[in-house]
Design a protein around this motif. Structure first.
Motif, PDB file in Angstrom:
ATOM      1  N   GLU A 204      -9.499   3.957   4.990  1.00  0.00           N
ATOM      2  CA  GLU A 204      -9.004   2.584   4.883  1.00  0.00           C
ATOM      3  C   GLU A 204      -9.800   1.645   5.791  1.00  0.00           C
ATOM      4  OE1 GLU A 204      -7.045   1.511   2.670  1.00  0.00           O
ATOM      5  OE2 GLU A 204      -5.078   2.492   2.606  1.00  0.00           O
TER       6      GLU A 204
ATOM      7  N   TYR B 218      -3.065   1.771   6.406  1.00  0.00           N
ATOM      8  CA  TYR B 218      -3.384   0.337   6.331  1.00  0.00           C
ATOM      9  C   TYR B 218      -2.101  -0.401   6.640  1.00  0.00           C
ATOM     10  CZ  TYR B 218      -5.269  -4.079   4.590  1.00  0.00           C
ATOM     11  OH  TYR B 218      -5.707  -5.383   4.486  1.00  0.00           O
TER      12      TYR B 218
ATOM     13  N   ARG C  19       0.850  -1.187   0.000  1.00  0.00           N
ATOM     14  CA  ARG C  19       0.000   0.000   0.000  1.00  0.00           C
ATOM     15  C   ARG C  19       0.883   1.233   0.000  1.00  0.00           C
ATOM     16  NH1 ARG C  19      -4.966   0.460  -1.942  1.00  0.00           N
ATOM     17  NH2 ARG C  19      -6.481   1.484  -0.582  1.00  0.00           N
TER      18      ARG C  19
ATOM     19  N   ARG D 176      -5.909  -0.597  10.548  1.00  0.00           N
ATOM     20  CA  ARG D 176      -6.304   0.450   9.602  1.00  0.00           C
ATOM     21  C   ARG D 176      -7.113   1.532  10.305  1.00  0.00           C
ATOM     22  NH1 ARG D 176      -8.421  -4.695   8.379  1.00  0.00           N
ATOM     23  NH2 ARG D 176     -10.549  -4.873   9.172  1.00  0.00           N
TER      24      ARG D 176
END
Length: 485
Positions: free
Chosen positions: A101, A91, A76, A97
């Motif tokens: 997210e 995340y 990510r 998260r």
């Protein structure tokens, strides 16, 4: 069968039943919560092994997933992470998260109910399942303008479209880089996390909607003025405005900013009292109206009500049972009145929108991997805290604040800006917070904004809302008005 064998058979049967019930309970009843538990490593591996959809602002992906050669499958990545972190969240393999997210996790990982038919097509065609994209209402130009204007000062900026509730900008400083938490180097992630937790600036807190709420100072006078207008006053109603006001039942003396007199006669119109932000006038109005009327008006604007955008917003609050002197201080946004910047932007937006308050939201649409819209936010009315007549009078009074009152540094050539300044005292040993809330163009608003700069920012104890926060709001409004309508 003899007695010992019967007893043994009974025990074995009970054990088998207990095993079956326990297994059924875990696999069917607890399965959803176990799968969504951020400590479930198997869930994380499964999610990281699938393509997670992008988060988009202004047509450009600000959060993406890219294939990597490790056990997780995808990495990510956050473009301009500091700028968008309060919105996107992070995340993390280690810490789960937050932000978009978290709140749109099932859409991003492709498991949402709204994506059922897309998953069915993937199963039939053999196509790899990919998460949906989440399109934000954030305008990158307005977001950048807010970020730049706030500079190195602690605080927050929120900008809304008054007619829809769409959030155009949400900036909180200090911020953090989500990339350091999304890394697959777990040791470095933990180090970064500990550093963020130890930072006295609390960069993980989204000051725009959560964390420690702020005293609003004189921006709350908009709500006091609204209550006065709703109870029969007009903008031209004369109000008492002494140089000093001894609070009821006490020997405490309330003074105006700098100890100045608001009027040579000790009286002025409600409009002029708002224009120059006269403390004694509004404290007396608060005493006359009483705590119940002030609280009712604050609650009509959304104080004390749960709200999410989709992240949970900390509720703004008016004191529960203030006495007369506490009510006087509450009427000028002091004592125990506490707000979020989003709340004050919502107050300004409702005034600009003719008394209609729209529900604020951050997500415009969710699109499947073939760009089909599977979910979309329709603007919705949250309430009508004031009448259209009251809204018109407040608008004109706020125009006076910017035209020749305390908010002159928010002026924009060719644009009529309606605004209100605030300088909120906290404790004697720290500088006050600087506030400004506004909307523009006043006659047909396209943006409403609220700015708070903690402890006076770069000006410290010399700060006022007009000097520190108003220029920030002006830059945000200019950026918003440059957008294509």
């Amino acid at each position: 069968m003899n007695t010992p064998l019967r007893r043994l058979a009974t025990v074995v049967t009970v054990m088998f039943l207990a095993l079956m019930v326990g297994t059924t309970w875990v696999q069917f009843v607890q399965a959803p919560s176990l799968n969504s538990d951020q400590r479930n490593v198997r869930t994380l591996y499964r999610e990281f092994g699938n393509f997670r959809g992008p988060i988009v602002a202004g047509g450009e992906a600000i959060v993406t997933s890219t294939p990597v050669d490790d056990s997780f499958g995808y990495q990510r990545s956050y473009a301009n992470g500091l700028l968008y972190a309060p919105v996107t969240g992070y995340y993390s393999v280690v810490y789960g998260r937050t932000g978009i997210e978290e709140w749109f996790n099932t859409e991003l990982n492709g498991s949402a109910d709204s994506l059922f038919y897309e998953r069915l097509q993937d199963l039939v065609t053999g196509r790899q399942t990919r998460g949906a994209s989440v399109e934000l209402t954030i305008d990158p130009t307005v977001q950048q303008a807010a970020w730049d204007a706030l500079g190195d000062q602690r605080g927050a900026v929120v900008a809304l479209d008054p007619t829809t509730g769409a959030i155009l900008a949400m900036v909180s400083k200090p911020s953090y880089d989500p990339n350091v938490l999304s890394s697959h180097d777990l040791a470095s992630v933990r180090t970064a996390w500990e550093s963020l937790l130890a930072d006295p600036g609390d960069p993980l807190v989204n000051r725009a909607i959560a964390g420690d709420t702020y005293p609003p100072g004189s921006t709350f006078k908009l709500i006091t003025a609204a209550a006065a207008l709703e109870n029969g006053m007009t903008a031209q109603t004369p109000v008492a405005a002494p140089r000093e006001l001894t609070l009821p039942q006490t020997s405490t003396v309330l003074r105006n900013f700098g100890g100045s007199a608001c009027s040579s006669t000790g009286a002025m119109t409600l409009a002029d009292a708002l224009r120059i932000s006269c403390n004694t006038a509004f404290a007396q109005i608060g005493i006359d109206l009483g705590a119940d009327e002030l609280r009712a008006q604050a609650e009509a604007f959304g104080f004390g009500s749960p709200l999410n955008v989709p992240m949970d917003v900390t509720e703004s609050r008016f004191p529960t049972d203030p006495d007369a002197p506490q009510t006087a201080l509450s009427a000028i946004g002091q004592y125990e009145v506490r707000v979020t910047p989003l709340q004050m932007a919502m107050v300004a937006a409702a005034i600009g929108n003719g008394g209609v308050q729209m529900t604020p939201y951050l997500v415009q649409a969710v699109r499947s991997q073939d760009l089909t819209v599977v979910d979309e936010t329709d603007p919705s009315e949250l309430g009508r805290p004031i009448s259209a007549t009251t809204a018109t009078q407040l608008r004109d009074m706020m125009v006076g604040v910017v035209a020749d009152g305390t908010g002159q540094r928010a002026q924009i050539p060719g644009v009529t800006v309606a605004g209100k300044t605030g300088t909120a005292q906290t404790t004697d040993d720290v500088a006050p917070h600087a506030w400004f809330t506004a909307f523009a163009p006043a006659e047909a608003p396209r943006v409403a904004v609220a700015v708070v700069v903690e402890n006076g920012g770069s000006m410290g104890s010399e700060a006022t809302g007009g000097a520190v926060a108003a220029p920030i709001a002006r830059a945000v409004i200019e950026a918003a008005l440059a957008r294509t309508p």
